[in-house]
Design a protein around this motif. Structure first.
Motif, PDB file in Angstrom:
ATOM      1  N   ARG A  27       0.783  -1.267  -0.121  1.00  0.00           N
ATOM      2  CA  ARG A  27      -0.021   0.031   0.024  1.00  0.00           C
ATOM      3  C   ARG A  27       0.935   1.161  -0.034  1.00  0.00           C
ATOM      4  O   ARG A  27       0.780   2.154  -0.916  1.00  0.00           O
ATOM      5  CB  ARG A  27      -0.775   0.006   1.209  1.00  0.00           C
ATOM      6  N   CYS A  28       1.969   1.228   1.049  1.00  0.00           N
ATOM      7  CA  CYS A  28       2.400   2.742   1.044  1.00  0.00           C
ATOM      8  C   CYS A  28       4.225   2.515   0.623  1.00  0.00           C
ATOM      9  O   CYS A  28       4.582   3.458   0.704  1.00  0.00           O
ATOM     10  CB  CYS A  28       2.396   3.111   2.545  1.00  0.00           C
ATOM     11  N   GLY A  29       4.459   1.377   0.492  1.00  0.00           N
ATOM     12  CA  GLY A  29       5.900   1.033   0.002  1.00  0.00           C
ATOM     13  C   GLY A  29       6.968   1.116   1.215  1.00  0.00           C
ATOM     14  O   GLY A  29       8.188   0.949   0.865  1.00  0.00           O
ATOM     15  N   THR A  30       6.550   1.177   2.429  1.00  0.00           N
ATOM     16  CA  THR A  30       7.426   1.065   3.494  1.00  0.00           C
ATOM     17  C   THR A  30       8.086  -0.341   3.759  1.00  0.00           C
ATOM     18  O   THR A  30       7.579  -1.296   3.669  1.00  0.00           O
ATOM     19  CB  THR A  30       6.946   1.391   4.909  1.00  0.00           C
ATOM     20  N   ILE A  31       9.430  -0.273   3.935  1.00  0.00           N
ATOM     21  CA  ILE A  31       9.846  -1.590   4.153  1.00  0.00           C
ATOM     22  C   ILE A  31       9.723  -1.756   5.844  1.00  0.00           C
ATOM     23  O   ILE A  31      10.321  -1.003   6.441  1.00  0.00           O
ATOM     24  CB  ILE A  31      11.573  -1.469   3.770  1.00  0.00           C
ATOM     25  N   ASN A  32       9.179  -2.985   6.047  1.00  0.00           N
ATOM     26  CA  ASN A  32       8.953  -3.339   7.498  1.00  0.00           C
ATOM     27  C   ASN A  32      10.218  -4.338   7.776  1.00  0.00           C
ATOM     28  O   ASN A  32      10.002  -5.347   7.307  1.00  0.00           O
ATOM     29  CB  ASN A  32       7.517  -3.724   7.673  1.00  0.00           C
ATOM     30  N   SER A  33      10.891  -4.026   8.784  1.00  0.00           N
ATOM     31  CA  SER A  33      12.128  -5.013   9.143  1.00  0.00           C
ATOM     32  C   SER A  33      11.706  -5.379  10.722  1.00  0.00           C
ATOM     33  O   SER A  33      11.714  -4.520  11.400  1.00  0.00           O
ATOM     34  CB  SER A  33      13.383  -4.520   9.337  1.00  0.00           C
ATOM     35  N   LEU A  34      11.415  -6.577  10.758  1.00  0.00           N
ATOM     36  CA  LEU A  34      10.844  -7.071  12.141  1.00  0.00           C
ATOM     37  C   LEU A  34      11.929  -8.294  12.731  1.00  0.00           C
ATOM     38  O   LEU A  34      12.577  -8.990  11.878  1.00  0.00           O
ATOM     39  CB  LEU A  34       9.457  -7.882  12.148  1.00  0.00           C
ATOM     40  N   ARG A  35      12.240  -8.275  13.779  1.00  0.00           N
ATOM     41  CA  ARG A  35      13.095  -9.260  14.470  1.00  0.00           C
ATOM     42  C   ARG A  35      12.286  -9.866  15.813  1.00  0.00           C
ATOM     43  O   ARG A  35      11.695  -8.967  16.654  1.00  0.00           O
ATOM     44  CB  ARG A  35      14.252  -8.541  14.897  1.00  0.00           C
ATOM     45  N   ALA A  36      12.337 -11.209  15.870  1.00  0.00           N
ATOM     46  CA  ALA A  36      11.524 -11.682  17.151  1.00  0.00           C
ATOM     47  C   ALA A  36      12.336 -11.425  18.355  1.00  0.00           C
ATOM     48  O   ALA A  36      13.447 -11.070  18.337  1.00  0.00           O
ATOM     49  CB  ALA A  36      11.701 -13.300  16.852  1.00  0.00           C
ATOM     50  N   LEU A  37      11.524 -11.488  19.252  1.00  0.00           N
ATOM     51  CA  LEU A  37      12.061 -11.185  20.672  1.00  0.00           C
ATOM     52  C   LEU A  37      13.183 -12.407  21.094  1.00  0.00           C
ATOM     53  O   LEU A  37      13.214 -13.329  20.773  1.00  0.00           O
ATOM     54  CB  LEU A  37      11.187 -11.214  21.906  1.00  0.00           C
TER      55      LEU A  37
END
Length: 69
Positions: A27-37
């Motif tokens: 939708r917005c083109g943002t790169i979301n970087s996620l890391r597990a706890l």
């Protein structure tokens, strides 16, 4: 499973179990970087046992001070 949403627009990007994930929001083109706890320790509280013993010591258990001559 954990729901994964865009940090900018809130669009749901998926659900799953992950350690490290990088996903681009369509939708917005943002790169979301996620890391597990961090995983829980194998033996919870094992490293805290020494701290707990130190906290329960009363002042009477401290060695007497030596006077300097």
């Amino acid at each position: 499973m954990q729901e994964i949403r865009c940090g900018s627009c809130g669009r749901k990007l998926g659900e799953g179990i992950f350690q490290i994930l990088s996903i681009k929001c369509p939708r917005c083109g943002t790169i979301n970087s996620l890391r597990a706890l961090s995983p829980t320790p194998e033996r919870p509280g094992a490293s805290d046992s020494m701290k707990a013993n130190d906290a329960t010591r009363s002042p009477s258990h401290t060695p007497p001070r030596r006077e300097r001559l």
